[in-house]
Design an enzyme around this catalytic site. Structure first.
Site, PDB file in Angstrom:
ATOM      1  N   ASP A  43      -8.305  -0.392  21.584  1.00 20.12           N
ATOM      2  CA  ASP A  43      -8.801  -0.491  20.460  1.00 20.12           C
ATOM      3  C   ASP A  43      -9.927   0.447  20.557  1.00 20.12           C
ATOM      4  O   ASP A  43     -10.343   1.074  21.474  1.00 20.12           O
ATOM      5  CB  ASP A  43      -9.519  -1.935  20.284  1.00 20.12           C
ATOM      6  CG  ASP A  43      -9.387  -2.330  18.623  1.00 20.12           C
ATOM      7  OD1 ASP A  43     -10.254  -1.567  17.970  1.00 20.12           O
ATOM      8  OD2 ASP A  43      -8.918  -3.339  18.441  1.00 20.12           O
ATOM      9  N   ASP A  68      -8.137   5.362  20.820  1.00 20.78           N
ATOM     10  CA  ASP A  68      -7.821   5.433  19.376  1.00 20.78           C
ATOM     11  C   ASP A  68      -6.355   5.830  19.403  1.00 20.78           C
ATOM     12  O   ASP A  68      -5.907   6.843  19.939  1.00 20.78           O
ATOM     13  CB  ASP A  68      -8.669   6.464  18.603  1.00 20.78           C
ATOM     14  CG  ASP A  68      -8.573   6.374  17.280  1.00 20.78           C
ATOM     15  OD1 ASP A  68      -7.481   6.421  16.609  1.00 20.78           O
ATOM     16  OD2 ASP A  68      -9.531   6.412  16.488  1.00 20.78           O
ATOM     17  N   LYS A 134       3.262  -5.591   1.972  1.00 19.28           N
ATOM     18  CA  LYS A 134       2.555  -4.434   0.941  1.00 19.28           C
ATOM     19  C   LYS A 134       3.346  -3.261   0.999  1.00 19.28           C
ATOM     20  O   LYS A 134       3.458  -2.222   0.526  1.00 19.28           O
ATOM     21  CB  LYS A 134       1.051  -4.171   1.031  1.00 19.28           C
ATOM     22  CG  LYS A 134       0.223  -5.203   0.808  1.00 19.28           C
ATOM     23  CD  LYS A 134      -1.098  -4.840   0.724  1.00 19.28           C
ATOM     24  CE  LYS A 134      -2.044  -6.213   0.476  1.00 19.28           C
ATOM     25  NZ  LYS A 134      -1.808  -7.477   0.955  1.00 19.28           N
ATOM     26  N   SER A 178      -7.316 -15.192   8.660  1.00 17.11           N
ATOM     27  CA  SER A 178      -7.625 -13.752   9.407  1.00 17.11           C
ATOM     28  C   SER A 178      -8.692 -13.176   8.588  1.00 17.11           C
ATOM     29  O   SER A 178      -9.222 -13.605   7.371  1.00 17.11           O
ATOM     30  CB  SER A 178      -6.273 -13.010   9.133  1.00 17.11           C
ATOM     31  OG  SER A 178      -6.059 -12.607   7.688  1.00 17.11           O
ATOM     32  N   VAL A 182      -8.267 -14.883   1.798  1.00 19.04           N
ATOM     33  CA  VAL A 182      -9.106 -15.599   0.566  1.00 19.04           C
ATOM     34  C   VAL A 182      -9.710 -16.891   1.045  1.00 19.04           C
ATOM     35  O   VAL A 182     -10.669 -17.188   0.491  1.00 19.04           O
ATOM     36  CB  VAL A 182      -8.055 -15.528  -0.534  1.00 19.04           C
ATOM     37  CG1 VAL A 182      -6.956 -17.042  -0.323  1.00 19.04           C
ATOM     38  CG2 VAL A 182      -8.900 -16.013  -1.964  1.00 19.04           C
TER      39      VAL A 182
END
Length: 368
Positions: A43, A68, A134, A178, A182
């Site tokens: 990470d 990265d 998405k 997560s 919401v």
């Protein structure tokens, strides 16, 4: 569903500090279903990587590195000797990707290309890329970049030379609980006495838990043939039902009557969909159905002549309807309540209640 044991396998997970990445690590290390020889977590979040490293100090199977995915050379070095890669790292917030599209390209597109190249160089056995709803008919930069990531993963199977790496993608919707979901926003709004804000009363979403998401990502590695996109089957909820169930359950715990918490309709934001799509009209023509997934096969099958998509336990070789939350039957309110309680999604955790109560979308600040 056949579960790959990963026995004596070396596994690398990008985005180890994220919600799904850290859950993948947890399940690999604690579940008796998996027996990895080594797990490597990478990470670029130094602080979170440090704390994650501390969490697993007593487990010699896991190691963490500051890497990265934009750095191809370092990825190639870290992938040496690795058998399985779960590529989870990405820029995922719609707002920030819309404001910084070139950064989204660097991580979500060129980063995928770097992972593919590193896997080729090291003859990795399998690479599983985690995608998003998405990516289907995208309306924003983030979704478009994730779609391109899927396309690169599929193309990687037709552009191999000496390597025989299997590259596949897994696409799923909202992971409740997560970062950015919401639920913590609704909790904070209820804690403050309301109002709870909805964009539209008819809005629907596919949902799953963090544990379920990680399990399906892991399982997809065992059935991947190469080039396909696995679409995870998920329950559907109406966001208004989620809000009302949370108000009924949490308002008394914060000293309010449920009927005193107002639900306010704010209206859909530009580019925001009222329902989620996990499979498009075009994709169903080349999809097959399995018990836990749909598998969208590559569009240009001529490039993949050597790959047989004959899955064990395939339930149908044809799919009739696009998989979107407007068409699928949603859970009833009692079922939503059971889902939340069963998966411990509405407990009063301190970290949940430290979030903002505001819902945010690109252009909110600029339009003031």
């Amino acid at each position: 569903m056949v579960v790959m044991k990963f026995e004596n396998k070396r596994i690398l997970i990008t985005g180890a500090c994220g919600t799904v990445g850290s859950e993948l690590i947890r399940q690999l290390l604690i579940s008796p279903d998996f027996s990895p020889l080594e797990v490597v977590g990478i990470d670029n979040n130094e602080s979170e990587l440090f704390f994650l490293d501390q969490k697993y100090l007593d487990d010699d199977r896991i190691s963490f590195y500051l890497v990265d995915i934009r750095d191809r050379d370092t990825l190639i070095r870290k992938m040496k000797g690795i058998d399985i890669v779960f590529h989870v790292a990405a820029l995922k917030h719609v707002v920030l990707c819309e404001r910084s599209p070139y950064e989204a390209v660097q991580t979500n597109i060129l980063g995928v290309e770097n992972v593919i190249e590193a896997a080729h160089v090291n003859s990795v056995q399998r690479v599983i890329f985690t995608s998003s709803d998405k990516a289907v008919n995208p309306t924003n930069v983030m979704g478009t970049s994730k779609l391109m990531g899927e396309r690169l993963m599929t193309a990687a199977n037709s552009n191999q030379h000496e390597s025989a790496t299997i590259f596949s993608s897994t696409r799923f919707g909202n992971v409740l609980g997560s970062n950015g979901s919401v639920i913590p926003i609704f909790k904070k709004q209820i804690q403050s006495g309301g109002p709870v804000t909805l964009t539209d009363r008819d809005m629907t979403r596919f949902v799953m838990t963090i544990e379920q998401a990680a399990q399906l990502v892991l399982n997809s590695a065992s059935i991947a043939k190469g080039g396909e996109v696995f679409v995870t089957k998920m329950p559907v909820i109406r966001i208004e039902d989620l809000a009302k169930v949370m108000i009924d359950e949490l308002a008394p715990k914060f000293g309010y009557k449920p009927e005193d918490i107002e639900i306010k309709i704010s209206g859909a934001k530009p580019g925001e969909k009222l329902y989620e799509e996990l499979m498009s009209d075009e994709e169903i023509r080349r999809a097959v159905e399995l018990a836990d997934y749909f598998s969208v096969l590559p569009a240009f099958r001529g490039f993949y002549a050597a790959i047989s998509y004959d899955y064990a336990g395939m339930t149908s070789s044809e799919v009739d309807n696009p998989y979107n939350s407007h068409i699928e039957k949603s859970l009833g309110r009692d079922e939503v309540k059971e889902f939340l309680i069963e998966n411990d999604l509405i407990s009063l955790l301190t970290e949940d209640l430290n979030t903002t109560s505001q819902r945010y979308w690109p252009g909110d600040k600029e339009s003031r």
